[in-house]
Design a protein around this motif. Sequence first.
Motif, PDB file in Angstrom:
ATOM      1  N   ILE A  21      49.738  48.693  37.396  1.00  0.00           N
ATOM      2  CA  ILE A  21      49.769  49.739  38.416  1.00  0.00           C
ATOM      3  C   ILE A  21      50.672  50.888  37.956  1.00  0.00           C
ATOM      4  O   ILE A  21      51.802  50.689  37.537  1.00  0.00           O
ATOM      5  N   GLY A  22      50.110  52.072  38.026  1.00  0.00           N
ATOM      6  CA  GLY A  22      50.840  53.277  37.630  1.00  0.00           C
ATOM      7  C   GLY A  22      50.603  53.688  36.181  1.00  0.00           C
ATOM      8  O   GLY A  22      50.981  54.784  35.774  1.00  0.00           O
TER       9      GLY A  22
ATOM     10  N   ILE B   4      43.094  49.899  52.003  1.00  0.00           N
ATOM     11  CA  ILE B   4      43.598  51.049  51.261  1.00  0.00           C
ATOM     12  C   ILE B   4      42.491  52.085  51.099  1.00  0.00           C
ATOM     13  O   ILE B   4      41.314  51.741  50.967  1.00  0.00           O
ATOM     14  N   ASP B   5      42.892  53.323  51.105  1.00  0.00           N
ATOM     15  CA  ASP B   5      41.975  54.431  50.898  1.00  0.00           C
ATOM     16  C   ASP B   5      41.962  54.720  49.408  1.00  0.00           C
ATOM     17  O   ASP B   5      42.830  55.419  48.884  1.00  0.00           O
ATOM     18  N   GLU B   6      40.983  54.137  48.734  1.00  0.00           N
ATOM     19  CA  GLU B   6      40.919  54.251  47.282  1.00  0.00           C
ATOM     20  C   GLU B   6      40.736  55.692  46.821  1.00  0.00           C
ATOM     21  O   GLU B   6      41.152  56.056  45.720  1.00  0.00           O
ATOM     22  N   SER B   7      40.146  56.530  47.650  1.00  0.00           N
ATOM     23  CA  SER B   7      39.918  57.928  47.258  1.00  0.00           C
ATOM     24  C   SER B   7      41.217  58.733  47.241  1.00  0.00           C
ATOM     25  O   SER B   7      41.277  59.807  46.659  1.00  0.00           O
ATOM     26  N   ALA B   8      42.263  58.197  47.863  1.00  0.00           N
ATOM     27  CA  ALA B   8      43.543  58.912  47.913  1.00  0.00           C
ATOM     28  C   ALA B   8      44.343  58.765  46.621  1.00  0.00           C
ATOM     29  O   ALA B   8      45.325  59.470  46.415  1.00  0.00           O
ATOM     30  N   TYR B   9      43.914  57.867  45.740  1.00  0.00           N
ATOM     31  CA  TYR B   9      44.643  57.620  44.500  1.00  0.00           C
ATOM     32  C   TYR B   9      44.104  58.480  43.361  1.00  0.00           C
ATOM     33  O   TYR B   9      42.908  58.759  43.284  1.00  0.00           O
ATOM     34  N   ASP B  10      44.992  58.842  42.455  1.00  0.00           N
ATOM     35  CA  ASP B  10      44.647  59.584  41.252  1.00  0.00           C
ATOM     36  C   ASP B  10      43.708  58.734  40.395  1.00  0.00           C
ATOM     37  O   ASP B  10      44.024  57.583  40.093  1.00  0.00           O
ATOM     38  N   LYS B  11      42.574  59.281  40.013  1.00  0.00           N
ATOM     39  CA  LYS B  11      41.595  58.531  39.223  1.00  0.00           C
ATOM     40  C   LYS B  11      42.096  58.196  37.822  1.00  0.00           C
ATOM     41  O   LYS B  11      41.569  57.315  37.169  1.00  0.00           O
ATOM     42  N   ASP B  12      43.099  58.917  37.347  1.00  0.00           N
ATOM     43  CA  ASP B  12      43.614  58.720  35.986  1.00  0.00           C
ATOM     44  C   ASP B  12      44.763  57.724  35.927  1.00  0.00           C
ATOM     45  O   ASP B  12      45.310  57.479  34.855  1.00  0.00           O
ATOM     46  N   THR B  13      45.149  57.158  37.060  1.00  0.00           N
ATOM     47  CA  THR B  13      46.268  56.230  37.126  1.00  0.00           C
ATOM     48  C   THR B  13      45.792  54.918  37.742  1.00  0.00           C
ATOM     49  O   THR B  13      45.053  54.922  38.722  1.00  0.00           O
ATOM     50  N   VAL B  14      46.218  53.809  37.177  1.00  0.00           N
ATOM     51  CA  VAL B  14      45.843  52.495  37.704  1.00  0.00           C
ATOM     52  C   VAL B  14      46.472  52.298  39.079  1.00  0.00           C
ATOM     53  O   VAL B  14      47.671  52.532  39.264  1.00  0.00           O
ATOM     54  N   SER B  15      45.655  51.880  40.032  1.00  0.00           N
ATOM     55  CA  SER B  15      46.126  51.580  41.384  1.00  0.00           C
ATOM     56  C   SER B  15      45.235  50.487  41.962  1.00  0.00           C
ATOM     57  O   SER B  15      44.272  50.051  41.321  1.00  0.00           O
ATOM     58  N   ILE B  16      45.542  50.060  43.161  1.00  0.00           N
ATOM     59  CA  ILE B  16      44.685  49.073  43.817  1.00  0.00           C
ATOM     60  C   ILE B  16      43.296  49.677  43.964  1.00  0.00           C
ATOM     61  O   ILE B  16      43.152  50.827  44.361  1.00  0.00           O
ATOM     62  N   GLY B  17      42.294  48.903  43.594  1.00  0.00           N
ATOM     63  CA  GLY B  17      40.921  49.382  43.632  1.00  0.00           C
ATOM     64  C   GLY B  17      40.420  49.844  42.271  1.00  0.00           C
ATOM     65  O   GLY B  17      39.226  50.020  42.083  1.00  0.00           O
ATOM     66  N   SER B  18      41.334  50.032  41.317  1.00  0.00           N
ATOM     67  CA  SER B  18      40.937  50.457  39.972  1.00  0.00           C
ATOM     68  C   SER B  18      40.335  49.286  39.197  1.00  0.00           C
ATOM     69  O   SER B  18      40.780  48.156  39.314  1.00  0.00           O
ATOM     70  N   THR B  19      39.341  49.611  38.393  1.00  0.00           N
ATOM     71  CA  THR B  19      38.831  48.667  37.408  1.00  0.00           C
ATOM     72  C   THR B  19      39.394  49.151  36.080  1.00  0.00           C
ATOM     73  O   THR B  19      39.250  50.318  35.730  1.00  0.00           O
ATOM     74  N   ILE B  20      40.046  48.247  35.365  1.00  0.00           N
ATOM     75  CA  ILE B  20      40.743  48.615  34.138  1.00  0.00           C
ATOM     76  C   ILE B  20      40.166  47.851  32.967  1.00  0.00           C
ATOM     77  O   ILE B  20      40.031  46.630  33.019  1.00  0.00           O
ATOM     78  N   LYS B  21      39.834  48.578  31.932  1.00  0.00           N
ATOM     79  CA  LYS B  21      39.451  47.959  30.666  1.00  0.00           C
ATOM     80  C   LYS B  21      40.670  48.130  29.771  1.00  0.00           C
ATOM     81  O   LYS B  21      41.201  49.246  29.625  1.00  0.00           O
ATOM     82  N   PHE B  22      41.151  47.027  29.201  1.00  0.00           N
ATOM     83  CA  PHE B  22      42.342  47.112  28.351  1.00  0.00           C
ATOM     84  C   PHE B  22      42.237  46.145  27.188  1.00  0.00           C
ATOM     85  O   PHE B  22      41.420  45.227  27.188  1.00  0.00           O
ATOM     86  N   TYR B  23      43.073  46.406  26.205  1.00  0.00           N
ATOM     87  CA  TYR B  23      43.071  45.626  24.971  1.00  0.00           C
ATOM     88  C   TYR B  23      44.282  44.698  24.968  1.00  0.00           C
ATOM     89  O   TYR B  23      45.412  45.149  25.126  1.00  0.00           O
ATOM     90  N   ASP B  24      44.028  43.396  24.799  1.00  0.00           N
ATOM     91  CA  ASP B  24      45.084  42.388  24.717  1.00  0.00           C
ATOM     92  C   ASP B  24      45.464  42.261  23.245  1.00  0.00           C
ATOM     93  O   ASP B  24      44.694  41.750  22.434  1.00  0.00           O
ATOM     94  N   GLU B  25      46.652  42.766  22.902  1.00  0.00           N
ATOM     95  CA  GLU B  25      47.089  42.779  21.504  1.00  0.00           C
ATOM     96  C   GLU B  25      47.278  41.380  20.937  1.00  0.00           C
ATOM     97  O   GLU B  25      46.970  41.120  19.773  1.00  0.00           O
ATOM     98  N   GLU B  26      47.768  40.454  21.751  1.00  0.00           N
ATOM     99  CA  GLU B  26      48.033  39.090  21.279  1.00  0.00           C
ATOM    100  C   GLU B  26      46.752  38.353  20.888  1.00  0.00           C
ATOM    101  O   GLU B  26      46.679  37.689  19.863  1.00  0.00           O
ATOM    102  N   PHE B  27      45.726  38.463  21.723  1.00  0.00           N
ATOM    103  CA  PHE B  27      44.481  37.728  21.475  1.00  0.00           C
ATOM    104  C   PHE B  27      43.380  38.599  20.867  1.00  0.00           C
ATOM    105  O   PHE B  27      42.260  38.133  20.687  1.00  0.00           O
ATOM    106  N   ASP B  28      43.707  39.856  20.567  1.00  0.00           N
ATOM    107  CA  ASP B  28      42.779  40.771  19.913  1.00  0.00           C
ATOM    108  C   ASP B  28      41.433  40.796  20.640  1.00  0.00           C
ATOM    109  O   ASP B  28      40.376  40.548  20.050  1.00  0.00           O
TER     110      ASP B  28
END
Length: 160
Positions: free
Chosen positions: A133-134, A78-102
């Motif tokens: 994704i998305g 996949i061409d990671e540069s073709a994806y919007d940097k503000d949207t999760v896609s393949i190649g994205s590193t995502i930091k997120f908060y798990d509400e269940e396990f805090d």
Amino acid sequence: MVEAKKHILTSKGMQALEDELQDLKVVKRKEIAQKIKEAREQGDLSENAEYDAAKDEQRSMEARIEELEKIIKNAEVIDESAYDKDTVSIGSTIKFYDEEFDEELEYRIVGSTESDILKGLISNESPLGKALIGAKVGETVQVESPDGFSRYKILEISRS
């Protein structure tokens, strides 16, 4: 004829597979050939555990070479540069908060061939990967699991 499955890979994932294949073909084949040669020199092959072990290792290695060649042949990098940097896609590193396990978590979304949860790499085909994704920063995604639903709030998206 059944069409082979396309293997979605990031450029890092493709490089890692090519490096592994090169190592197996150039280095490991020679090492195993040497082990087989040394075991043969010990005499009677019918009761030679070292020879049997080396031949088993050779079979496993050749199977892995064949598997890697098929994956690489059917890879879609996949061409990671073709994806919007503000949207999760393949190649994205995502930091997120798990509400269940805090707790805050960080994963990189990759194709299923590259996924390794212990290394923080989750498949785009996994329930969590599909849900992420998305999504955009600030959004909350919901993932169904056997225990019910889990909610994750996107805190940060980056490309590495």
